[in-house]
Every structure is written in structure tokens, then in C-alpha cells.
Design a protein around this motif. Structure first.
Motif, mmCIF file in Angstrom:
data_model
loop_
_atom_site.group_PDB
_atom_site.id
_atom_site.type_symbol
_atom_site.label_atom_id
_atom_site.label_comp_id
_atom_site.label_asym_id
_atom_site.label_seq_id
_atom_site.Cartn_x
_atom_site.Cartn_y
_atom_site.Cartn_z
ATOM 1 N N THR A 111 -1.549 -0.514 21.427
ATOM 2 C CA THR A 111 -1.718 -0.462 22.689
ATOM 3 C C THR A 111 -1.356 0.814 23.576
ATOM 4 O O THR A 111 -1.758 1.331 24.452
ATOM 5 N N GLY A 112 -0.088 1.364 23.113
ATOM 6 C CA GLY A 112 0.477 2.412 23.668
ATOM 7 C C GLY A 112 1.108 1.995 24.886
ATOM 8 O O GLY A 112 1.415 0.816 25.126
ATOM 9 N N GLN A 113 1.295 2.996 25.772
ATOM 10 C CA GLN A 113 2.328 2.909 26.874
ATOM 11 C C GLN A 113 1.557 3.030 28.228
ATOM 12 O O GLN A 113 2.057 3.234 29.289
ATOM 13 N N GLU A 114 0.096 3.185 27.907
ATOM 14 C CA GLU A 114 -0.618 3.576 29.475
ATOM 15 C C GLU A 114 -0.754 2.130 30.340
ATOM 16 O O GLU A 114 -0.374 1.176 29.840
ATOM 17 N N PRO A 115 -1.138 2.544 31.584
ATOM 18 C CA PRO A 115 -1.247 1.266 32.380
ATOM 19 C C PRO A 115 -2.138 0.400 31.886
ATOM 20 O O PRO A 115 -2.063 -1.035 31.772
ATOM 21 N N ARG A 116 -3.250 0.747 31.412
ATOM 22 C CA ARG A 116 -4.456 -0.101 30.910
ATOM 23 C C ARG A 116 -3.827 -0.886 29.420
ATOM 24 O O ARG A 116 -4.150 -1.822 28.998
ATOM 25 N N SER A 117 -2.856 0.015 28.767
ATOM 26 C CA SER A 117 -2.149 -0.468 27.500
ATOM 27 C C SER A 117 -1.550 -1.601 28.013
ATOM 28 O O SER A 117 -1.243 -2.778 27.242
ATOM 29 N N GLU A 118 -0.676 -1.507 29.048
ATOM 30 C CA GLU A 118 0.323 -2.714 29.489
ATOM 31 C C GLU A 118 -0.676 -3.822 29.973
ATOM 32 O O GLU A 118 -0.250 -5.104 29.621
ATOM 33 N N ALA A 119 -1.885 -3.471 30.720
ATOM 34 C CA ALA A 119 -2.525 -4.815 30.899
ATOM 35 C C ALA A 119 -3.100 -5.267 29.821
ATOM 36 O O ALA A 119 -3.140 -6.726 29.755
#
Length: 143
Positions: A111-119
Motif C-alpha cells: 500500500t505504500g505511505q501515501e494518504p490513500r495508502s494509509e486509508a
């Protein structure tokens, strides 16, 4: 560190597989709730019905997230018809749920560490937390 991009291709593939399994889980739980017989079923029917409602909500959120990251649904496997023996049916369902949770969990590293990733990660964690509580309760019911 906080700018690691989502591996969209991996997320689409893994999340698609997880959603397919989740759909099977939803159907399995519905069949289990309707087909369960014997004294154990009398104690579990209401709880199984509540879990089925939660599974519908979780499934919808996961499908929406899959669509948001550009993925497509994988074909759903037909879930097995549950045994009429309550203990056997519950054990089979719990084994299937463990597989679903493992597949959902496998999405997180991509998922990574972007805002959409965190969501996405938090949605998966929420689903996993609820499913684990469900598994724990049904495992305790088996004794």
C-alpha cells in the motif's frame, strides 16, 4: 520515508483476490447462519446474522476501495455448502476466515505511505479487527 508510493499493480491484484475471498466469506456466513442446526445453532443464530450484516458493509467498502485504485473484481469461487453438523460447519467456516484474513493482510505491504495508502491500510485493519473478533467468538462457542 513518508513518500513511498503505492504499488498500484500489486494492490489491485492482491485486493482483487481478497475481495473475491471476502465475497465467498459473505456467502458462506449467510449459508451457515441459515443452515446451522442443533443446540449450538440456537445460541448463535442472532450473532451469525449480525456478523452477516457486518460482512455486507465490509465487502461494500472493500469493493469501493478496489474500484478507487483502478482494480477489477476477480471471479468469485463458489463457497462450499456448510455441513449440517454445527461443529463441523463452524470449523470449516473458521478455516476459511483465516484464509480470507491472511489474503487481506497480504495487501498491506504494497500500500505504500501515501494518504490513500494509509486509508486503504486502515480499512483493511478495521476489517481484520472485526473479523478476528468474529473468529475468536465463534472459536469460543465451539469450546
Amino acid at each position: 520515508m513518508g513518500d513511498e508510493a503505492m504499488d498500484v499493480e500489486a494492490v489491485n491484484k492482491q485486493l482483487s483476490a481478497a475481495v473475491s475471498q471476502q465475497l465467498g466469506s459473505l456467502v458462506s456466513l449467510t449459508l451457515l447462519a441459515g443452515n446451522l442446526q442443533g443446540p449450538l445453532s440456537l445460541n448463535l443464530k442472532d450473532r451469525l446474522q449480525a456478523y452477516a450484516v457486518a460482512e455486507v458493509a465490509d465487502t461494500q467498502l472493500l469493493v469501493e476501495k478496489l474500484a478507487a485504485v483502478g482494480g477489477q473484481l476477480s471471479p468469485m469461487e463458489a463457497p462450499p455448502v456448510p455441513s449440517t453438523d454445527a461443529g463441523t460447519a463452524l470449523r470449516e467456516f473458521l478455516e476459511r476466515e483465516e484464509q480470507v484474513m491472511a489474503t487481506l493482510h497480504a495487501v498491506i505491504p504494497s500500500t505504500g505511505q501515501e494518504p490513500r495508502s494509509e486509508a486503504l491500510e486502515h480499512l483493511i485493519e478495521h476489517v481484520l479487527m472485526r473479523k478476528q473478533q468474529q473468529v475468536d467468538y465463534l472459536s469460543l462457542a465451539l469450546g
